[in-house]
Design a protein around this motif. Structure first.
Motif, short mmCIF file in Angstrom:
data_model
loop_
_atom_site.label_atom_id
_atom_site.label_comp_id
_atom_site.label_asym_id
_atom_site.label_seq_id
_atom_site.Cartn_x
_atom_site.Cartn_y
_atom_site.Cartn_z
N THR A 28 0.85 -1.19 0.00
CA THR A 28 0.00 0.00 0.00
C THR A 28 0.89 1.24 0.00
OG1 THR A 28 -0.11 0.05 2.42
CG2 THR A 28 -1.85 -1.16 1.26
N PRO A 29 0.38 2.38 -0.48
CA PRO A 29 1.16 3.62 -0.43
C PRO A 29 1.41 4.04 1.02
CG PRO A 29 -0.70 3.82 -1.93
CD PRO A 29 -0.91 2.57 -1.15
N ILE A 30 2.42 4.85 1.23
CA ILE A 30 2.74 5.33 2.58
C ILE A 30 1.58 6.17 3.13
CG2 ILE A 30 3.94 7.44 1.86
CD1 ILE A 30 5.30 5.17 4.59
N LEU A 31 0.90 6.93 2.27
CA LEU A 31 -0.31 7.63 2.66
C LEU A 31 -1.49 6.82 2.15
CD1 LEU A 31 0.49 11.40 1.85
CD2 LEU A 31 1.08 10.06 3.90
N ASP A 32 -2.20 6.17 3.06
CA ASP A 32 -3.31 5.32 2.65
C ASP A 32 -4.43 6.18 2.05
OD1 ASP A 32 -4.56 2.93 2.22
OD2 ASP A 32 -4.30 2.20 4.27
N SER A 33 -5.40 5.53 1.41
CA SER A 33 -6.36 6.23 0.55
C SER A 33 -7.18 7.29 1.28
CB SER A 33 -7.29 5.22 -0.12
OG SER A 33 -7.97 4.43 0.86
N ASP A 34 -7.67 7.00 2.49
CA ASP A 34 -8.48 8.00 3.20
C ASP A 34 -7.63 9.21 3.57
OD1 ASP A 34 -10.62 6.31 2.97
OD2 ASP A 34 -10.64 5.67 5.07
N LEU A 35 -6.42 8.96 4.04
CA LEU A 35 -5.52 10.06 4.40
C LEU A 35 -5.15 10.87 3.17
CD1 LEU A 35 -3.73 11.56 6.43
CD2 LEU A 35 -1.98 9.80 6.06
N ALA A 36 -4.85 10.20 2.05
CA ALA A 36 -4.43 10.90 0.83
C ALA A 36 -5.53 11.79 0.28
CB ALA A 36 -4.00 9.88 -0.22
N SER A 37 -6.79 11.54 0.65
CA SER A 37 -7.87 12.38 0.15
C SER A 37 -7.91 13.75 0.82
CB SER A 37 -9.22 11.68 0.35
OG SER A 37 -9.63 11.70 1.71
N PHE A 38 -7.17 13.91 1.94
CA PHE A 38 -7.14 15.19 2.66
C PHE A 38 -5.89 15.97 2.30
CE2 PHE A 38 -10.23 12.93 5.15
CZ PHE A 38 -11.10 13.91 5.59
N LEU A 82 -14.80 9.53 7.63
CA LEU A 82 -13.63 9.62 6.76
C LEU A 82 -12.49 10.34 7.46
CD1 LEU A 82 -12.50 9.03 3.92
CD2 LEU A 82 -13.32 11.29 3.23
N ALA A 83 -12.80 11.43 8.16
CA ALA A 83 -11.76 12.16 8.90
C ALA A 83 -11.18 11.31 10.02
CB ALA A 83 -12.33 13.46 9.46
N GLU A 84 -12.02 10.55 10.69
CA GLU A 84 -11.54 9.66 11.76
C GLU A 84 -10.58 8.61 11.20
OE1 GLU A 84 -13.27 6.76 15.30
OE2 GLU A 84 -14.56 7.32 13.62
N SER A 85 -10.97 7.99 10.08
CA SER A 85 -10.11 6.99 9.46
C SER A 85 -8.78 7.60 9.01
CB SER A 85 -10.83 6.37 8.26
OG SER A 85 -9.97 5.49 7.56
#
Length: 310
Positions: A27-37, A95-98
């Motif tokens: 997986t990327p170092i910034l996972d998908s939920d985090l990368a969306s912010f 989403l923010a929590e994740s």
């Protein structure tokens, strides 16, 4: 051996082969939920308008509606805001929590890479190739221009371990050159970050505590992500979607993959050069266009003379 005996041996053997053939996925170092912010705070996000943010803005906090100021009020939640494109404002959403949990994991994964090459506190004037660097605290960590040279690797990645603070001086600048859409740039900050007035910054700031973007500071390819504290914005421009040769890099979040607890740099991938015509080809093209233009200018004159003769 009977058919029943063969079947009894084959079933556990097949099961073992299936289990062995299922390696952990990367997986990327910034996972998908985090990368969306593009902007994420743990306690509050405070904004002095007008800022320009490309990507989600959010906070995971019990402060609810009061946890984010300077953007559109809630409800609804998440909510659109004219300062935010390609994203929404999230106040305590799932989403923010994740994303907040993924931020803590990302900071720990970056720390697991170790200290790398030690540098002086002020990075101004340096040209650094991809790798891991440790930068101590100082009055400033950037008083001028820092150049990051990918050396033709589209997957180039830089990790800056900042055990204490990250501080830039006014009008300082980070340049990324000679890389491509797979690149990554990470600032793993042990306490707080301050990006000062008119700084042109690049990369993902992952701070344990708070992040302050002073007036008109920009990060045109990266994120401001605070693990336990606040993010403060003052008429800033931040984008998790880059342009030019970094387009497609998802806010410089490439270059590293995580498999289980192992963090690895991606393999070298050559940058595809932009096709440029040879000088001789350009000259020939120019001559052809000039000749065509001359012919077009002469043609109406000949037609007119024929009309007079008639």
């Amino acid at each position: 051996m009977s058919h029943h005996a063969v079947n009894r041996l084959a079933i556990p053997l097949c099961a073992a082969l299936v289990c062995a053939a299922a390696p952990a996925s990367a997986t990327p170092i910034l996972d998908s939920d985090l990368a969306s912010f593009t902007v994420l705070g743990a306690s509050t996000v405070t904004n002095v308008p007008t800022s320009t943010i490309t990507g989600n803005v959010g906070v995971w906090s019990s402060g609810g509606a009061n946890a984010i100021t300077g953007f559109a009020p809630s409800p609804p939640n998440p909510v659109a805001d004219p300062q935010v494109t390609s994203g929404l404002v999230h106040r305590g959403t799932a989403l923010a929590e994740s994303a907040q949990g993924q931020l803590t994991t990302a900071r720990n994964n970056l720390a697991s890479l170790g200290s790398g090459t030690p540098l002086a506190a002020d990075l101004a004037g340096l040209t650094l190739t991809p790798g891991i660097y440790t930068v101590p605290a100082g009055v400033t960590n950037l008083s001028g221009t820092l150049t990051l040279d990918g050396e033709g690797n589209a997957n180039a990645a830089w990790v800056f371990q900042m055990p204490s603070t990250l501080i830039t001086s006014p009008n300082s600048n980070v340049d990324v050159i000679n890389t491509g859409s797979g690149a990554g740039l990470y600032w793993n900050v042990g306490s707080s970050a301050t990006i000062d007035v008119n700084t042109t910054f690049l990369g993902n700031i992952l701070a344990l505590s708070s992040i302050s973007m002073n007036t008109t500071a920009t990060d045109h390819c990266g994120r401001a992500l605070a693990d336990t504290g606040a993010v403060t914005l003052q008429q800033n421009s931040l984008s998790g979607i880059c342009s030019d040769f970094l387009a497609g890099s998802d806010g410089l979040s490439g270059g590293l993959d995580v498999t289980g607890s192992q963090v690895d740099f991606l393999p070298f991938s050559p940058v595809t050069p932009t096709s440029v015509p040879e000088p001789g080809t350009l000259a020939l093209l120019g001559f052809g266009l000039a000749t065509l233009g001359l012919a077009l200018r002469r043609r109406p004159l000949k037609i007119g003379k024929r009309a007079e003769a008639g």
